[in-house]
Design an enzyme around this catalytic site. Structure first.
Site, PDB file in Angstrom:
ATOM      1  N   GLY A  18       0.808  -0.963  -0.016  1.00 44.25           N
ATOM      2  CA  GLY A  18      -0.111   0.060  -0.040  1.00 44.25           C
ATOM      3  C   GLY A  18       0.886   1.183   0.097  1.00 44.25           C
ATOM      4  O   GLY A  18       1.921   1.417   0.880  1.00 44.25           O
ATOM      5  N   ARG A  60      10.215  -1.038  -4.975  1.00 40.74           N
ATOM      6  CA  ARG A  60       9.001  -1.037  -5.707  1.00 40.74           C
ATOM      7  C   ARG A  60       8.907   0.206  -6.581  1.00 40.74           C
ATOM      8  O   ARG A  60       9.106   1.114  -6.020  1.00 40.74           O
ATOM      9  CB  ARG A  60       7.659  -1.146  -4.951  1.00 40.74           C
ATOM     10  CG  ARG A  60       7.861  -2.630  -4.222  1.00 40.74           C
ATOM     11  CD  ARG A  60       6.239  -2.719  -3.636  1.00 40.74           C
ATOM     12  NE  ARG A  60       5.422  -3.332  -4.675  1.00 40.74           N
ATOM     13  CZ  ARG A  60       3.995  -3.435  -4.573  1.00 40.74           C
ATOM     14  NH1 ARG A  60       3.601  -3.429  -3.249  1.00 40.74           N
ATOM     15  NH2 ARG A  60       3.251  -3.944  -5.508  1.00 40.74           N
ATOM     16  N   CYS A 124      -8.839  -3.562  -4.782  1.00 37.98           N
ATOM     17  CA  CYS A 124      -7.672  -3.473  -3.996  1.00 37.98           C
ATOM     18  C   CYS A 124      -7.856  -3.290  -2.707  1.00 37.98           C
ATOM     19  O   CYS A 124      -8.950  -3.313  -2.032  1.00 37.98           O
ATOM     20  CB  CYS A 124      -6.502  -2.735  -4.602  1.00 37.98           C
ATOM     21  SG  CYS A 124      -4.683  -3.305  -4.052  1.00 37.98           S
ATOM     22  N   ASP A 193      -1.432   4.749  -6.611  1.00 43.54           N
ATOM     23  CA  ASP A 193       0.092   4.779  -6.202  1.00 43.54           C
ATOM     24  C   ASP A 193       0.841   5.851  -6.901  1.00 43.54           C
ATOM     25  O   ASP A 193       1.971   6.351  -6.466  1.00 43.54           O
ATOM     26  CB  ASP A 193       0.522   3.231  -6.941  1.00 43.54           C
ATOM     27  CG  ASP A 193       0.403   2.201  -5.908  1.00 43.54           C
ATOM     28  OD1 ASP A 193      -0.634   1.812  -5.951  1.00 43.54           O
ATOM     29  OD2 ASP A 193       1.440   1.902  -5.282  1.00 43.54           O
ATOM     30  N   LYS A 204      -3.713  -0.303  -8.545  1.00 42.42           N
ATOM     31  CA  LYS A 204      -3.716  -1.595  -8.709  1.00 42.42           C
ATOM     32  C   LYS A 204      -4.328  -1.791 -10.181  1.00 42.42           C
ATOM     33  O   LYS A 204      -5.333  -1.482 -10.549  1.00 42.42           O
ATOM     34  CB  LYS A 204      -4.372  -2.192  -7.649  1.00 42.42           C
ATOM     35  CG  LYS A 204      -4.426  -3.720  -7.752  1.00 42.42           C
ATOM     36  CD  LYS A 204      -3.008  -4.611  -7.669  1.00 42.42           C
ATOM     37  CE  LYS A 204      -2.021  -4.093  -6.774  1.00 42.42           C
ATOM     38  NZ  LYS A 204      -0.845  -4.281  -7.037  1.00 42.42           N
ATOM     39  N   LYS A 229       1.738  11.297  -3.230  1.00 41.95           N
ATOM     40  CA  LYS A 229       1.445  10.474  -4.220  1.00 41.95           C
ATOM     41  C   LYS A 229       1.553  11.057  -5.823  1.00 41.95           C
ATOM     42  O   LYS A 229       1.460  10.435  -6.770  1.00 41.95           O
ATOM     43  CB  LYS A 229       0.102   9.440  -4.077  1.00 41.95           C
ATOM     44  CG  LYS A 229       0.342   8.868  -2.842  1.00 41.95           C
ATOM     45  CD  LYS A 229      -0.795   7.779  -2.531  1.00 41.95           C
ATOM     46  CE  LYS A 229      -0.792   7.203  -1.216  1.00 41.95           C
ATOM     47  NZ  LYS A 229      -2.056   6.663  -0.831  1.00 41.95           N
TER      48      LYS A 229
HETATM   49  C1  RUB Z   1      -1.841  -1.114  -3.636  1.00 39.76           C
HETATM   50  C2  RUB Z   1      -2.869  -0.323  -4.188  1.00 39.76           C
HETATM   51  C3  RUB Z   1      -3.378   0.551  -3.278  1.00 39.76           C
HETATM   52  C4  RUB Z   1      -2.700   2.060  -3.395  1.00 39.76           C
HETATM   53  C5  RUB Z   1      -3.168   3.090  -2.317  1.00 39.76           C
HETATM   54  O1  RUB Z   1      -0.977  -1.907  -4.206  1.00 39.76           O
HETATM   55  O2  RUB Z   1      -2.799  -0.173  -5.371  1.00 39.76           O
HETATM   56  O3  RUB Z   1      -4.574   0.968  -4.195  1.00 39.76           O
HETATM   57  O4  RUB Z   1      -1.363   1.892  -2.876  1.00 39.76           O
HETATM   58  O5  RUB Z   1      -3.029   2.484  -1.149  1.00 39.76           O
HETATM   59  P1  RUB Z   1      -0.092  -3.121  -3.643  1.00 39.76           P
HETATM   60  P2  RUB Z   1      -3.087   3.561   0.197  1.00 39.76           P
HETATM   61  O6  RUB Z   1      -0.882  -3.966  -2.617  1.00 39.76           O
HETATM   62  O7  RUB Z   1       0.708  -3.661  -4.797  1.00 39.76           O
HETATM   63  O8  RUB Z   1       0.944  -2.513  -2.675  1.00 39.76           O
HETATM   64  O9  RUB Z   1      -4.347   4.245   0.097  1.00 39.76           O
HETATM   65  O10 RUB Z   1      -3.132   2.497   1.449  1.00 39.76           O
HETATM   66  O11 RUB Z   1      -1.920   4.246   0.152  1.00 39.76           O
END
Ligand code: RUB
Length: 314
Positions: A18, A60, A124, A193, A204, A229
């Site tokens: 995440g 990543r 996701c 992301d 995702k 982000k």
């Molecule tokens: C996680 C994903 C989430 C974003 C946002 O991908 O796509 O939608 O990272 O998450 P993965 P947050 O599981 O491959 O890391 O709002 O928690 O930052």
């Protein structure tokens, strides 16, 4: 060094996952790693910090929150190693506190767009999106969430667990059922992301087909994304790299070995064009995707001159 490598490995293998969590974990690791360094030599200290920064950033490639968090901490100052350590601690703690605060604020702001009785589809597992669901629920709004499995890593299972713990009614569906269920949906809320300068959202894999189905049905799509982000490097014309993960996440090597002419592709993210996004909910306000440039210039806190031109973060 051992703990630094362990944190990097946890991010790589998605034990820490995440975009927001990855960013906070990297900031915390830089702080703790600095604290553990024994040297009194500023040059050696700076070299080791640079190595740690590079290692964390390389884990990543897509979540831009990661280099943004690292860059934030690596702006430390100090004539002596002790001064540098306390500057790093201050910056890392500040980043982590701001990040947690941002997720909370996004929840409060985003919840204003949720109406009592809404059915919301998500994809996701996003802490920022979940913050909106939690906030709307806490305001007494009766909501139903439709959550996709999010294959191959099944982050949807984390989402349904979190929502279940909050007491929010949730339906789990397979990823390919998003269009089938779209008629029941009032609103789509997902995380990010990365957000590029032209307002495209990287999230995702499957996010873009969900957004396309929502667009077709004229359902609003809200992206919950903290300002860190947003990708400054996209102003320089760079594209956000889409992480291609191990094929074994989709089909085991043993099973794949049974075929002679089959290969597996496993991109972890995709790009949703801004035309399919109604609003990006950040901690500094809900903005149309077209305003991404302003967020990058005004809120990310560094100038383009600070970026390396060779495309490498450290
Ligand atoms: C996680 C994903 C989430 C974003 C946002 O991908 O796509 O939608 O990272 O998450 P993965 P947050 O599981 O491959 O890391 O709002 O928690 O930052």
């Amino acid at each position: 060094m051992k703990q630094l490598k362990e944190t990097a490995q946890k991010i790589k293998t998605m034990e820490i996952r995440g975009a927001g969590r990855i960013a906070r974990a990297a900031a915390a690791e830089l702080r703790d790693y600095a604290g553990r360094l024994k040297t009194d030599e500023p040059d050696e200290f700076n070299k080791k910090m640079k190595y740690a920064a590079g290692l964390l950033v390389s884990t990543r490639p897509t979540a831009v929150s990661l280099p943004n968090a690292v860059r934030w901490v690596m702006r430390y100052k100090g004539e002596t190693v002790d001064e540098a350590k306390s500057s790093i601690k201050k910056l890392a703690d500040e980043f982590i506190a701001n990040s947690e605060n941002a997720v909370r604020k996004i929840g409060e702001m985003g919840a204003r767009r949720v109406r009592d009785g809404d059915t919301i589809m998500t994809h996701c597992n996003s802490a920022a999106a979940t913050s909106i669901f939690a906030s709307a629920h806490a305001q007494g709004k009766e909501i139903n969430v439709i959550a996709t499995e999010s294959r191959p890593r099944m982050q949807g299972l984390i989402t349904i667990k979190q929502l279940d713990n909050l007491g929010i009614n949730t339906t789990l569906i397979v990823d390919s059922a998003v269009r089938y269920f779209m008629k029941e949906v009032d609103l789509v809320i997902m995380g990010a992301d990365a957000v590029t300068v032209n307002g495209s959202v990287i999230n995702k894999i499957g996010t873009s087909q969900l957004a396309l189905a929502a667009h077709e049905s004229r359902k609003n799509v809200i992206i919950a994304a903290e300002t860190y982000k947003f990708s400054p490097r996209t102003i320089l014309g760079e594209l956000v790299e889409i992480e291609e993960r191990d094929s074994g996440e989709v089909l085991s090597r043993e099973k794949l070995g049974e075929f002679s002419n089959v290969s597996v592709k496993n991109p972890a993210f995709d790009v949703t064009p801004r035309e399919y996004i109604d609003l990006i909910c950040t901690e500094v306000g809900a903005i149309p995707p077209e305003m991404a440039y302003i967020i990058i210039r005004e809120y990310l806190g560094w100038e383009l001159g600070e970026m390396n031109s060779d495309g490498k973060e450290y």
